[in-house]
Design a protein around this motif. Structure first.
Motif, mmCIF file in Angstrom:
data_model
loop_
_atom_site.group_PDB
_atom_site.id
_atom_site.type_symbol
_atom_site.label_atom_id
_atom_site.label_comp_id
_atom_site.label_asym_id
_atom_site.label_seq_id
_atom_site.Cartn_x
_atom_site.Cartn_y
_atom_site.Cartn_z
ATOM 1 N N ALA A 1 0.830 -1.199 0.000
ATOM 2 C CA ALA A 1 0.000 0.000 0.000
ATOM 3 C C ALA A 1 0.871 1.259 0.000
ATOM 4 O O ALA A 1 0.715 2.147 -0.847
ATOM 5 C CB ALA A 1 -0.922 -0.002 1.208
ATOM 6 N N VAL A 2 1.794 1.313 0.930
ATOM 7 C CA VAL A 2 2.629 2.510 1.057
ATOM 8 C C VAL A 2 3.454 2.711 -0.214
ATOM 9 O O VAL A 2 3.503 3.808 -0.789
ATOM 10 C CB VAL A 2 3.534 2.407 2.312
ATOM 11 C CG1 VAL A 2 4.527 3.548 2.358
ATOM 12 C CG2 VAL A 2 2.680 2.380 3.584
ATOM 13 N N ALA A 3 4.060 1.629 -0.681
ATOM 14 C CA ALA A 3 4.897 1.726 -1.884
ATOM 15 C C ALA A 3 4.075 2.214 -3.076
ATOM 16 O O ALA A 3 4.515 3.085 -3.833
ATOM 17 C CB ALA A 3 5.538 0.376 -2.186
ATOM 18 N N VAL B 1 -5.674 -9.125 3.643
ATOM 19 C CA VAL B 1 -5.440 -8.373 4.881
ATOM 20 C C VAL B 1 -4.238 -7.438 4.732
ATOM 21 O O VAL B 1 -3.252 -7.779 4.084
ATOM 22 C CB VAL B 1 -5.134 -9.364 6.044
ATOM 23 C CG1 VAL B 1 -5.065 -8.641 7.379
ATOM 24 C CG2 VAL B 1 -6.162 -10.492 6.098
ATOM 25 N N ASN B 2 -4.333 -6.288 5.341
ATOM 26 C CA ASN B 2 -3.157 -5.414 5.466
ATOM 27 C C ASN B 2 -3.311 -4.640 6.769
ATOM 28 O O ASN B 2 -4.405 -4.549 7.332
ATOM 29 C CB ASN B 2 -3.044 -4.454 4.277
ATOM 30 C CG ASN B 2 -1.652 -3.813 4.157
ATOM 31 O OD1 ASN B 2 -0.744 -4.092 4.960
ATOM 32 N ND2 ASN B 2 -1.482 -2.969 3.161
ATOM 33 N N GLU B 3 -2.213 -4.102 7.239
ATOM 34 C CA GLU B 3 -2.307 -3.242 8.409
ATOM 35 C C GLU B 3 -2.969 -1.935 7.973
ATOM 36 O O GLU B 3 -2.723 -1.455 6.860
ATOM 37 C CB GLU B 3 -0.905 -2.957 8.970
ATOM 38 C CG GLU B 3 -0.947 -2.043 10.177
ATOM 39 C CD GLU B 3 0.356 -2.054 10.957
ATOM 40 O OE1 GLU B 3 1.348 -2.613 10.471
ATOM 41 O OE2 GLU B 3 0.363 -1.487 12.075
ATOM 42 N N ASN B 4 -3.822 -1.394 8.833
ATOM 43 C CA ASN B 4 -4.420 -0.109 8.504
ATOM 44 C C ASN B 4 -3.420 0.994 8.847
ATOM 45 O O ASN B 4 -3.465 1.592 9.913
ATOM 46 C CB ASN B 4 -5.728 0.066 9.275
ATOM 47 C CG ASN B 4 -6.502 1.260 8.775
ATOM 48 O OD1 ASN B 4 -5.972 2.059 7.997
ATOM 49 N ND2 ASN B 4 -7.746 1.383 9.188
ATOM 50 N N ASP B 5 -2.514 1.232 7.909
ATOM 51 C CA ASP B 5 -1.431 2.195 8.162
ATOM 52 C C ASP B 5 -1.949 3.620 8.313
ATOM 53 O O ASP B 5 -1.235 4.486 8.790
ATOM 54 C CB ASP B 5 -0.413 2.149 7.015
ATOM 55 C CG ASP B 5 0.364 0.846 7.005
ATOM 56 O OD1 ASP B 5 0.881 0.464 8.060
ATOM 57 O OD2 ASP B 5 0.445 0.213 5.935
ATOM 58 N N THR B 6 -3.193 3.875 7.910
ATOM 59 C CA THR B 6 -3.708 5.244 8.035
ATOM 60 C C THR B 6 -3.945 5.606 9.499
ATOM 61 O O THR B 6 -3.817 6.755 9.875
ATOM 62 C CB THR B 6 -5.044 5.436 7.266
ATOM 63 O OG1 THR B 6 -6.008 4.534 7.805
ATOM 64 C CG2 THR B 6 -4.879 5.211 5.788
ATOM 65 N N ASP C 1 6.254 -5.398 11.073
ATOM 66 C CA ASP C 1 6.102 -5.409 9.618
ATOM 67 C C ASP C 1 4.967 -6.383 9.293
ATOM 68 O O ASP C 1 4.379 -6.977 10.185
ATOM 69 C CB ASP C 1 7.406 -5.845 8.938
ATOM 70 C CG ASP C 1 7.955 -7.120 9.553
ATOM 71 O OD1 ASP C 1 7.154 -8.032 9.810
ATOM 72 O OD2 ASP C 1 9.168 -7.203 9.776
ATOM 73 N N ASN C 2 4.697 -6.556 8.003
ATOM 74 C CA ASN C 2 3.594 -7.449 7.644
ATOM 75 C C ASN C 2 3.937 -8.924 7.874
ATOM 76 O O ASN C 2 3.042 -9.765 7.840
ATOM 77 C CB ASN C 2 3.171 -7.219 6.190
ATOM 78 C CG ASN C 2 2.068 -6.174 6.098
ATOM 79 O OD1 ASN C 2 1.768 -5.492 7.088
ATOM 80 N ND2 ASN C 2 1.456 -6.061 4.941
ATOM 81 N N ASP C 3 5.209 -9.250 8.080
ATOM 82 C CA ASP C 3 5.551 -10.637 8.435
ATOM 83 C C ASP C 3 4.921 -10.952 9.786
ATOM 84 O O ASP C 3 4.321 -11.998 9.988
ATOM 85 C CB ASP C 3 7.074 -10.833 8.535
ATOM 86 C CG ASP C 3 7.745 -10.568 7.209
ATOM 87 O OD1 ASP C 3 7.131 -10.867 6.176
ATOM 88 O OD2 ASP C 3 8.869 -10.035 7.208
ATOM 89 N N PHE D 1 11.448 -1.835 -0.242
ATOM 90 C CA PHE D 1 10.174 -1.129 -0.159
ATOM 91 C C PHE D 1 9.324 -1.456 1.060
ATOM 92 O O PHE D 1 8.442 -0.718 1.411
ATOM 93 C CB PHE D 1 9.358 -1.366 -1.437
ATOM 94 C CG PHE D 1 10.001 -0.757 -2.637
ATOM 95 C CD1 PHE D 1 10.106 0.618 -2.746
ATOM 96 C CD2 PHE D 1 10.539 -1.560 -3.626
ATOM 97 C CE1 PHE D 1 10.721 1.188 -3.845
ATOM 98 C CE2 PHE D 1 11.154 -0.985 -4.732
ATOM 99 C CZ PHE D 1 11.253 0.376 -4.844
ATOM 100 N N GLY D 2 9.545 -2.591 1.676
ATOM 101 C CA GLY D 2 8.725 -2.951 2.837
ATOM 102 C C GLY D 2 9.475 -2.642 4.120
ATOM 103 O O GLY D 2 10.584 -2.119 4.086
ATOM 104 N N ARG D 3 8.853 -2.975 5.246
ATOM 105 C CA ARG D 3 9.525 -2.735 6.523
ATOM 106 C C ARG D 3 10.303 -3.962 6.985
ATOM 107 O O ARG D 3 11.148 -3.875 7.849
ATOM 108 C CB ARG D 3 8.488 -2.379 7.600
ATOM 109 C CG ARG D 3 7.807 -1.061 7.409
ATOM 110 C CD ARG D 3 7.318 -0.485 8.741
ATOM 111 N NE ARG D 3 6.326 -1.296 9.407
ATOM 112 C CZ ARG D 3 5.015 -1.183 9.194
ATOM 113 N NH1 ARG D 3 4.568 -0.333 8.312
ATOM 114 N NH2 ARG D 3 4.168 -1.931 9.865
ATOM 115 N N GLY D 4 9.976 -5.133 6.442
ATOM 116 C CA GLY D 4 10.497 -6.386 7.005
ATOM 117 C C GLY D 4 11.951 -6.682 6.677
ATOM 118 O O GLY D 4 12.464 -6.286 5.651
HETATM 119 N N1 GLU Z 1 1.530 -2.267 5.546
HETATM 120 C C1 GLU Z 1 2.593 -1.818 4.695
HETATM 121 C C2 GLU Z 1 2.092 -1.572 3.283
HETATM 122 O O1 GLU Z 1 1.149 -2.142 2.852
HETATM 123 C C3 GLU Z 1 3.721 -2.816 4.573
HETATM 124 C C4 GLU Z 1 4.444 -3.173 5.817
HETATM 125 C C5 GLU Z 1 5.652 -4.068 5.480
HETATM 126 O O2 GLU Z 1 6.412 -3.727 4.598
HETATM 127 O O3 GLU Z 1 5.823 -5.110 6.058
HETATM 128 O O4 GLU Z 1 2.675 -0.840 2.560
#
Ligand code: GLU
Length: 360
Positions: free
Chosen positions: A53-55, A134-139, A149-151, A208-211
């Motif tokens: 999402a963020v990327a 599913v994703n984290e609601n980063d907003t 991270d999403n892991d 690009f991700g946090r993991g």
């Molecule tokens: N929730 C973040 C996204 O969709 C990703 C987190 C991660 O990189 O693990 O961009």
């Protein structure tokens, strides 16, 4: 095709879904959707955890001025999540499959009520043949309370939904026994329960991700200890998911072998609740020995030496040994005032019953 697993969670990392310039790689997305659709049609129960999402928001907006990191995350994820789910929705629709979006935060795993509510939502989706994405609601996630991270999120989901396996798709083939850039390094194919691999892990974060690999390994181990197979594999390889699930096929990946012991659903929730602990119960050496032994034992007041913090009955507390090391977490049966009164006393009911104790 004879399948290895019937219920899986698939985590797709940002690096799998984005090109080098940060834009969404629709060809790759589409290839993964094709594989997931095929498995779904073969009766595999699937939950997807998708980053990106963020990327993708960042690449849509292309803002170059300086911005606060929280503002950036909120803005990019709001825009990018809409884009991401739209693509998934359309790609799956071409296959005649309906998907639904589940956005969550770590806080939603903190109370048993929210946890069960969330689980119910995904169960209903699965029962109606809808694939949850599913994703984290980063907003609205608050930095201090975010998933690492999403892991980590995918581990929570796989455990909550009682999956047989969690497949973490990244842009490398698995965990290497050296630097992935070194041609001499090889992917570790199987990691057994007690095997120590800390020397091998390099924490080079993906772009690009946090993991990173460190968190992937920690999560994988924890989830495998709960009886769920964990596989780290390369989502950029063609047909990777089909190959991983096909009993006849072998593909390079790292497989964390699941423990065979049964872990109850309540214990699975408690296992992920450390971040929500309201206090600590410190125990003496004898209690620590009994708790970490093979038999399932409850934490009795006689073995407790100190109570830290203020908590209510049914809150999650950390269990700490005499050397200050954390032994695990549990759901406490008394509030902190009552627990203090009971310290060291014999013949009392347990402070934490063994059914509600999760030891590391
Ligand atoms: N929730 C973040 C996204 O969709 C990703 C987190 C991660 O990189 O693990 O961009």
């Amino acid at each position: 095709m004879s399948l290895r697993y019937k219920k899986i969670a698939v985590k797709i990392g940002s690096n799998v879904l984005t090109r080098a310039d940060g834009t969404l790689d629709i060809t790759r997305m589409s290839a993964l959707v094709d594989q997931i659709s095929l498995l779904h049609k073969k009766g595999v129960e699937l939950v997807m955890i998708s980053s990106g999402a963020v990327a993708s928001g960042r690449s849509v907006l292309g803002i170059h001025k300086k911005m606060d990191v929280v503002d950036q995350r909120q803005l990019y994820s709001a825009v990018g999540q809409a884009k991401l789910i739209n693509h998934y929705y359309d790609l799956f629709r071409e296959q005649g499959i309906v998907v639904g979006q589940v956005l969550t935060t770590k806080e939603n795993f903190g109370s048993r009520r929210h946890y069960l509510n969330q689980r119910n939502c995904m169960r209903v989706m699965l029962e109606n043949n809808v694939i949850p994405i599913v994703n984290e609601n980063d907003t609205i996630s608050v930095s201090e309370l975010m998933f690492t991270d999403n892991d980590e999120l995918s581990g929570f989901i796989a455990s909550m939904m009682d999956m047989q396996a969690l497949v973490i798709l990244s842009n490398i083939d698995g965990i290497y026994n050296g630097s992935p850039a070194d041609p001499e390094s090889k992917v570790i194919l199987r990691i057994e329960k007690e095997q120590d691999i800390s020397d091998f892990i390099q924490n080079s974060n993906s772009t690009f991700g946090r993991g990173g690999m460190l968190t992937k390994t920690a999560i994988a181990r924890k989830i495998a200890d709960q009886g769920i197979e964990v596989i780290i594999a390369n989502g950029k390889r063609d047909n990777i998911l089909l190959q991983l699930l096909d009993k006849k096929s072998e593909v390079v990946s790292t497989h964390f072998v699941a423990s065979t012991s049964e872990v109850s659903s309540v214990k699975k929730w408690i296992a992920h609740s450390e971040g929500f602990a309201k206090g600590e119960i410190h125990v003496n050496e004898n209690a620590a020995k009994a708790l970490t032994g093979d038999a399932a034992v409850s934490l009795l007041p006689v073995g407790a030496i100190k109570i830290v913090g203020d908590f209510e009955k049914d809150d999650i507390v950390k269990i700490i040994d005499a050397n200050g090391h954390s032994l695990g977490v549990g759901k406490v049966q008394y509030d902190s005032g009552k627990a203090r009164e009971m310290l060291g006393k014999k013949n009392q009911k347990p402070l934490v019953h063994c059914d509600y104790l999760y030891l590391e």
